[in-house]
Write an enzyme that holds these catalytic residues in place. Structure first.
Site, mmCIF file in Angstrom:
data_model
loop_
_atom_site.group_PDB
_atom_site.id
_atom_site.type_symbol
_atom_site.label_atom_id
_atom_site.label_comp_id
_atom_site.label_asym_id
_atom_site.label_seq_id
_atom_site.Cartn_x
_atom_site.Cartn_y
_atom_site.Cartn_z
ATOM 1 N N LYS A 79 0.851 -1.197 0.000
ATOM 2 C CA LYS A 79 0.000 0.000 0.000
ATOM 3 C C LYS A 79 0.884 1.244 0.000
ATOM 4 O O LYS A 79 1.917 1.282 0.700
ATOM 5 C CB LYS A 79 -0.899 -0.033 1.238
ATOM 6 C CG LYS A 79 -1.919 1.088 1.312
ATOM 7 C CD LYS A 79 -2.827 0.901 2.529
ATOM 8 C CE LYS A 79 -3.863 1.975 2.673
ATOM 9 N NZ LYS A 79 -4.736 1.787 3.853
ATOM 10 N N SER A 154 -9.637 1.871 2.966
ATOM 11 C CA SER A 154 -8.785 2.600 2.060
ATOM 12 C C SER A 154 -7.747 1.741 1.341
ATOM 13 O O SER A 154 -7.130 2.224 0.386
ATOM 14 C CB SER A 154 -8.051 3.695 2.824
ATOM 15 O OG SER A 154 -7.209 3.130 3.812
ATOM 16 N N SER A 178 -9.647 -0.474 7.278
ATOM 17 C CA SER A 178 -9.188 -0.308 5.898
ATOM 18 C C SER A 178 -8.557 -1.528 5.251
ATOM 19 O O SER A 178 -8.256 -1.482 4.049
ATOM 20 C CB SER A 178 -8.200 0.845 5.818
ATOM 21 O OG SER A 178 -8.907 2.032 5.634
HETATM 22 N N1 GLN Z 1 -12.873 4.219 6.516
HETATM 23 C C1 GLN Z 1 -12.226 4.693 7.691
HETATM 24 C C2 GLN Z 1 -11.855 6.157 7.544
HETATM 25 O O1 GLN Z 1 -12.204 6.695 6.569
HETATM 26 C C3 GLN Z 1 -11.049 3.848 8.005
HETATM 27 C C4 GLN Z 1 -9.826 4.205 7.288
HETATM 28 C C5 GLN Z 1 -8.659 3.343 7.656
HETATM 29 O O2 GLN Z 1 -8.810 2.323 8.322
HETATM 30 N N2 GLN Z 1 -7.488 3.781 7.262
HETATM 31 O O3 GLN Z 1 -11.234 6.725 8.359
#
Ligand code: GLN
Length: 491
Positions: A79, A154, A178
């Site tokens: 990532k 994400s 994420s």
């Molecule tokens: N969807 C969550 C957010 O927008 C989690 C993001 C993540 O785990 N990096 O913060």
């Protein structure tokens, strides 16, 4: 089975037994990449030349009968918020567009020590803020099961890459789901380790009390090996735990006979998609047949989790992202008329809308007069959420629930409704707030043919048990073997 559809361990077996050379695998791999990647858009940077060099080295080592690492010959994607030495690390943000780290993250260093082949850096929501990968400044990654749908986020680039056989494994990161959520939406396996299990050194900070690097793989056995490699104490991260790393593969086939599985009633309430509900309930029947006991439990503070998370994570983000000021690294505006103007323009031009929204929300929650009402209150409720799990784990060995209340949604469908997007994190966020480990594994498909994921949660540092429980289900079912129908000349 087609070669590039193999799991990481399967392809490794072929390489180690000299049935095929690492170099031939990697060449085929990049040919497929040219075919499929323009549709999926999982990668920000592709590391082809370096990967071919590494594969050639592996073949040479093999010929000389030299000792090889645990991940020898396996193509793996990272990532793009995890630092890779001499390889762009952008966080999908304009502000870091040209950033080339001078060092490897701890997890990346471990991958290299174990002879993995890094094939590229995957797309994400900018700074990992989002649940759909639509917030990337560079491109929108598509769900390989249907290009009109999001892959989740994400870590959507990592999960789409693995689902489309554009990588054998990948690293992702979690702050609030994420890895697990996009794994569920793409039909692959995603692990969020216990907070402190994997060093955060070199993971670009979002919410430091929540952030954790996780694994994305085609099956549970691959996850066991990858987690073993990246886990462990690191002097560079004082929150990384001094807990020995077990061999997660050893005993993974011990079954679930006599284990108690907790079903939290709050996770099967309103807003849960019918197909997801059915798939998870069918999975529970299988666990029952395999000898597990199903126990009803309650996690009463679940309803506050999303609110608490968006205060804590954004507060920490507003502090962490203060470092992007155009002075030390990253983008700097070229039209400034003084230092304050330079900061303002750099940040206004460099950050996308969602990141700006988070910074503003976070600063608001931390500002004087509001700190007690928001941040302090949220921290207190966070303890209550953690306590819910402690109490539950006195009665059960693990908790099973859906990973996401819905399967993948259409690109653009939620982009203008941040609240709806935030609410879909309801099942993943509590584990991050409590710091416990979780895994998402494929457990079915929706009527539209989109994958559905089931989540298993366990006590701190019980990843071994998690993987064992997940593997028991995987071995009995074939959801993880299903592949999206992608038109490709190279398979
Ligand atoms: N969807 C969550 C957010 O927008 C989690 C993001 C993540 O785990 N990096 O913060």
């Amino acid at each position: 089975m087609r070669l590039l559809e193999s799991t990481a361990l399967q392809i490794q077996e072929k390489i180690l037994s000299k049935e095929i050379r690492a170099k031939d695998v990697i060449k085929l791999f990049f040919e497929r990449m040219k075919d499929i990647e323009p549709h999926v858009q999982a990668y920000i940077t592709i590391n082809e030349e370096d990967a071919i060099k590494k594969a050639t080295e592996i073949d040479k080592k093999l010929e000389r009968n030299e000792k090889l690492g645990l991940l020898a010959g396996i193509p793996i994607a990272i990532k793009d918020n995890i630092c890779t030495k001499n390889l762009h690390t952008t966080c999908a943000s304009k502000i870091l567009k040209n950033f080339i780290p001078p060092y490897d993250a701890f997890a990346v260093k471990r991958l290299k020590e174990e002879d993995a082949i890094i094939v590229g850096k995957t797309n994400l929501d900018e700074f990992a803020m989002g649940s759909s990968t639509e917030n990337s400044s560079f491109k929108i990654t598509r769900n390989p099961w249907n290009y009109n749908y999001v892959p989740g986020g994400s870590s959507g680039g990592s999960t789409a890459a693995v689902a489309a056989d554009l990588s054998f494994m990948a690293l992702g990161s979690e702050t609030g789901g994420s890895v697990r959520q996009p794994a569920a939406l793409c039909g692959v396996v995603g692990v969020k380790p216990t907070y402190g299990r994997v060093s955060r050194y070199g993971l670009v900070a979002f919410g430091s009390s929540l952030d954790q690097i996780g694994t994305v793989t085609k099956d549970v056995r691959d996850a066991a090996v990858l987690l073993r490699v990246i886990a462990g104490h690191d002097l560079h991260d004082s929150t990384s735990a001094q807990v020995p790393v077990p061999d997660y593969s050893n005993g993974i086939d011990s079954g679930v006979d006599g284990l108690k599985i907790g079903i939290p009633k709050e996770y099967f309430a309103g807003g849960l998609n019918k197909d997801v509900d059915n798939a998870v309930k069918d999975a529970l029947k299988i666990y029952k047949q395999l000898g597990a006991k199903i126990v009803d439990i309650s996690l009463p503070h679940t309803e506050y989790a999303v609110a608490v998370y968006y205060i804590v994570a954004n507060a920490e983000a507003s502090s962490n992202l203060a470092r992007y000021d155009g002075v030390r690294y990253g983008y700097r505006t070229d039209r400034a008329s003084g230092i304050v103007d330079m900061y303002c323009r750099t940040r206004s031009e460099g950050f996308g809308n969602e990141v700006k929204r988070r910074i503003m929300l976070g600063n608001y929650a931390l500002s004087s007069g509001y700190y007690d009402a928001y941040y302090l209150k949220a921290s207190k409720v966070r303890s209550l959420i953690k306590k819910d799990f402690d109490i539950a784990f006195e009665k059960v060995d693990c908790i099973i629930c859906p990973t996401s209340p819905v399967p993948a949604f259409k690109i653009g469908e939620r982009a203008n409704n941040p609240l709806e997007m935030y609410l879909s994190d309801i099942y993943t966020i509590p584990a991050n707030l409590a710091g416990i480990p979780g895994i998402s594994i494929p457990c079915g498909f929706s009527k539209e043919g989109l994958p559905i994921g089931m989540q298993i949660l366990a006590r701190h540092f019980e990843e071994k048990k998690l993987l064992q429980i997940a593997y028991t289900f995987e071995r009995k079912t074939d959801f993880h073997l299903k592949k999206p129908a992608l038109k490709a000349s190279v398979v």
